[in-house]
Design a protein around this motif. Structure first.
Motif, short mmCIF file in Angstrom:
data_model
loop_
_atom_site.label_atom_id
_atom_site.label_comp_id
_atom_site.label_asym_id
_atom_site.label_seq_id
_atom_site.Cartn_x
_atom_site.Cartn_y
_atom_site.Cartn_z
N GLY A 308 0.80 -1.22 0.00
CA GLY A 308 0.00 0.00 0.00
C GLY A 308 0.84 1.26 0.00
O GLY A 308 0.55 2.22 -0.74
N ALA A 309 1.88 1.30 0.84
CA ALA A 309 2.72 2.49 0.93
C ALA A 309 3.43 2.78 -0.40
O ALA A 309 3.65 3.94 -0.76
N GLY A 310 3.77 1.72 -1.11
CA GLY A 310 4.47 1.90 -2.38
C GLY A 310 3.58 2.41 -3.49
O GLY A 310 4.07 2.93 -4.50
N ALA A 311 2.27 2.27 -3.32
CA ALA A 311 1.33 2.61 -4.39
C ALA A 311 0.64 3.95 -4.19
O ALA A 311 -0.15 4.36 -5.05
N VAL A 312 0.91 4.67 -3.10
CA VAL A 312 0.14 5.89 -2.84
C VAL A 312 0.41 6.99 -3.87
O VAL A 312 -0.47 7.82 -4.15
N GLY A 313 1.60 7.01 -4.45
CA GLY A 313 1.88 8.01 -5.48
C GLY A 313 1.00 7.80 -6.70
O GLY A 313 0.39 8.75 -7.22
N VAL A 314 0.90 6.56 -7.15
CA VAL A 314 0.02 6.23 -8.26
C VAL A 314 -1.43 6.50 -7.87
O VAL A 314 -2.24 6.99 -8.67
N ALA A 315 -1.78 6.19 -6.62
CA ALA A 315 -3.15 6.44 -6.14
C ALA A 315 -3.52 7.91 -6.27
O ALA A 315 -4.62 8.26 -6.71
N ALA A 316 -2.60 8.81 -5.93
CA ALA A 316 -2.88 10.24 -6.01
C ALA A 316 -3.06 10.69 -7.46
O ALA A 316 -3.94 11.50 -7.77
N VAL A 317 -2.24 10.15 -8.35
CA VAL A 317 -2.35 10.52 -9.76
C VAL A 317 -3.68 10.05 -10.33
O VAL A 317 -4.40 10.80 -11.00
N LEU A 318 -4.06 8.80 -10.06
CA LEU A 318 -5.30 8.24 -10.61
C LEU A 318 -6.54 8.85 -9.97
O LEU A 318 -7.59 8.96 -10.62
N ALA A 319 -6.45 9.25 -8.70
CA ALA A 319 -7.61 9.80 -8.00
C ALA A 319 -7.89 11.26 -8.38
O ALA A 319 -8.93 11.81 -8.02
N GLY A 320 -6.96 11.89 -9.08
CA GLY A 320 -7.17 13.26 -9.52
C GLY A 320 -7.06 14.30 -8.42
O GLY A 320 -7.65 15.38 -8.53
N VAL A 321 -6.30 14.01 -7.36
CA VAL A 321 -6.19 14.96 -6.25
C VAL A 321 -5.03 15.94 -6.42
O VAL A 321 -4.86 16.85 -5.61
N ILE A 322 -4.23 15.75 -7.47
CA ILE A 322 -3.08 16.64 -7.71
C ILE A 322 -3.46 17.65 -8.78
O ILE A 322 -3.99 17.29 -9.84
N SER A 323 -3.19 18.90 -8.54
CA SER A 323 -3.57 19.95 -9.48
C SER A 323 -2.60 20.02 -10.66
O SER A 323 -1.40 19.75 -10.52
N ASP A 324 -3.14 20.36 -11.82
CA ASP A 324 -2.35 20.73 -13.00
C ASP A 324 -1.30 19.70 -13.42
O ASP A 324 -0.13 20.01 -13.55
N ILE A 325 -1.75 18.46 -13.68
CA ILE A 325 -0.80 17.48 -14.22
C ILE A 325 -1.23 16.97 -15.60
O ILE A 325 -0.51 16.18 -16.21
N LYS A 326 -2.38 17.41 -16.09
CA LYS A 326 -2.85 16.94 -17.39
C LYS A 326 -1.84 17.31 -18.48
O LYS A 326 -1.44 18.46 -18.63
N GLY A 327 -1.40 16.29 -19.22
CA GLY A 327 -0.45 16.50 -20.30
C GLY A 327 0.99 16.67 -19.86
O GLY A 327 1.89 16.82 -20.69
N LYS A 328 1.25 16.63 -18.55
CA LYS A 328 2.61 16.84 -18.02
C LYS A 328 3.38 15.52 -17.91
O LYS A 328 2.80 14.43 -17.92
N ASN A 329 4.70 15.65 -17.80
CA ASN A 329 5.56 14.49 -17.55
C ASN A 329 5.67 14.31 -16.04
O ASN A 329 6.25 15.15 -15.34
N VAL A 330 5.10 13.23 -15.55
CA VAL A 330 4.97 12.99 -14.11
C VAL A 330 5.69 11.70 -13.74
O VAL A 330 5.51 10.67 -14.41
N ALA A 331 6.51 11.75 -12.71
CA ALA A 331 7.26 10.56 -12.25
C ALA A 331 6.82 10.17 -10.85
O ALA A 331 6.59 11.04 -9.99
N VAL A 332 6.70 8.87 -10.63
CA VAL A 332 6.31 8.34 -9.32
C VAL A 332 7.23 7.17 -8.96
O VAL A 332 7.33 6.21 -9.73
#
Length: 444
Positions: A308-332
């Motif tokens: 679970g701890a290893g997946a929280v970064g992906v969880a945040a990206v998929l849940a849409g809780v991070i602002s302004d990442i559409k079309g951006k290069n994002v690393a997790v």
């Protein structure tokens, strides 16, 4: 850089425990710097292999960004913790190496210290709480460390390690997240990400005690100040977010067990906070359902198993809780893959329920021969798969010759589930006796 906090976090006054200035933990000095991170990268190069970074086509499409995953779980003990552990061990003096080291951990840090201490010929005494998974304590012993089980919590284990091994035998205590050498080692993840991903815009960092976050902030922000750093925590233990609000570490009380148990640190490290606070751009939290679905998505699309701890970064990206990442290069960074198989099974089931692919409901049917057979035929004709079925007679008061049937079914998703619901509603409305009514649990 500006910093914001997720609205789902409650105030530190509600969750935290007040402390006087003298009780607030202080950072270790000198603080780690970019130079200590780059030195750590050189120091550990022969003992830590560089992990791969790959673009996920499937998850990028889901998240509407270019999502790059750094596979820290590929390291021998299954987590990024090896970087800091090896660096800290290589920073010891000859006298410290001769006396040995100790640490307190329920999992990944203990495994990392055990492996690299033995590799470097250093005696390691690992103290784990009695609640630590048996598989992890056994693996630590297999690595050659002396494993002691003591206390119910990490705090109990740490107190024992410091009293028995540090004060009693002069060993060096290695903190899992708030040691400058640990932070510097963890920061090498950031160095590699900036090199691996061209035109990197955002790094999303799983955050518990804050060591990985602080190290990545130092590395990435020094090389490319425009990179946004996002701290992600479990909603049930937002210790970094609360510390940012208060301006100092705040001790929280766990509001419930979390799938991200590796991040459930009640008080962020003061050294990590001092380094990361000026550099982090945004703090967000994810729910238990978000974490479960992220674990499932990684298994199904990337063929990768994460705790679970290893997946929280992906969880945040998929849940849409991070602002302004559409079309951006994002690393997790995928921080750790050490999850018990029994826990993994429960996580998958929870994720399937959250994803509307596993549902439980009940209906009332005739208890005469053929009643349940007709019900199962309706489910099969609808393309659903029955995973469990049970029937209850004693508590069915409406009709002596009726039975309530409780079904757990697997479907393709929410639309398919609602199609099944509509089919049942139509049959109930027809009043032909095939399905008499909904039972105690119905599909809404």
């Amino acid at each position: 850089s500006s910093s914001s906090s997720s609205s789902s976090s409650s105030s530190s006054e509600k969750k935290g425990e007040s402390a006087s200035a003298s009780e607030i933990p202080q950072p270790q000095t000198p603080l780690p710097t970019f130079e200590t991170v780059s030195t750590a990268a050189f120091r550990i190069r022969n003992g830590i292999r560089r992990t791969r970074t790959s673009r996920s086509e499937a998850l990028s499409e889901l998240a509407e960004c270019n999502l790059f995953l750094k596979h820290e779980h590929d390291l021998p003990t299954g987590s990024f913790k090896e970087r800091g552990a090896r660096n800290a061990l290589l920073c010891l003096t000859d006298e410290q190496r001769a006396k040995g080291v100790t640490c307190a951990s329920a999992g990944n840090h203990a495994l990392a210290v055990a492996k690299h201490a033995v590799d470097l010929g250093i005696t390691a005494n690992v103290v784990m709480p009695t609640t630590a998974p048996l598989t992890k304590s056994s693996r630590c012993a297999q690595k050659g460390a002396n494993v002691v089980l003591h206390g119910e919590t990490i705090a109990d284990a740490a107190l024992y390690a410091k009293e028995h091994y540090v004060e009693g035998k002069g060993m060096t205590y290695i903190n899992g997240f708030d040691d400058p050498a640990i932070i510097a080692g963890a920061g090498t993840v950031g160095l590699e990400l900036v090199e691996d991903v061209e035109n990197l815009d955002v790094i999303v960092v799983p955050t518990g005690g804050g060591g990985l976050l602080a190290g990545i902030c130092l590395a990435a922000k020094t090389i490319k100040p425009s990179i946004r750093i996002i701290a992600v925590e479990a909603e049930r233990m937002p210790s970094f977010s609360e510390a940012m609000k208060a301006g100092h570490p705040v001790k929280l009380k766990l509001t419930g067990a979390t799938l991200a148990d590796g991040l459930a640190v009640p008080c962020v490290g003061p050294t990590s906070l001092a380094v990361a606070a000026p550099l982090v751009d945004e703090c967000v939290t994810v729910t238990e359902n978000d974490i479960a679905i992220a674990v499932l998505r990684l298994m199904e699309t990337e063929h990768v198993v994460q705790e679970g701890a290893g997946a929280v970064g992906v969880a945040a990206v998929l849940a849409g809780v991070i602002s302004d990442i559409k079309g951006k290069n994002v690393a997790v960074p995928l921080c750790g893959g050490n999850i018990d198989t029994t826990v993994l099974g429960r996580v998958i089931d929870r994720a399937l329920v959250s994803d509307e692919r596993l549902a439980r409901f009940s209906v009332v049917v005739s208890d005469r021969p053929g009643g349940i057979a007709r019900l199962t035929r309706i489910v099969a004709d609808a393309g659903a798969s029955i995973k469990e079925i049970e029937h209850e007679r004693a508590w069915q008061q409406e009709d002596l010759y009726a039975v309530e049937v409780i079904l757990t079914v697997e479907v393709r998703g929410g639309d398919h589930l609602r199609e099944l619901r509509d089919t049942f509603n139509e049959i109930i409305a027809n009043n032909d006796g095939t399905i008499i009514s909904w039972g105690s649990y119905r599909v809404e």
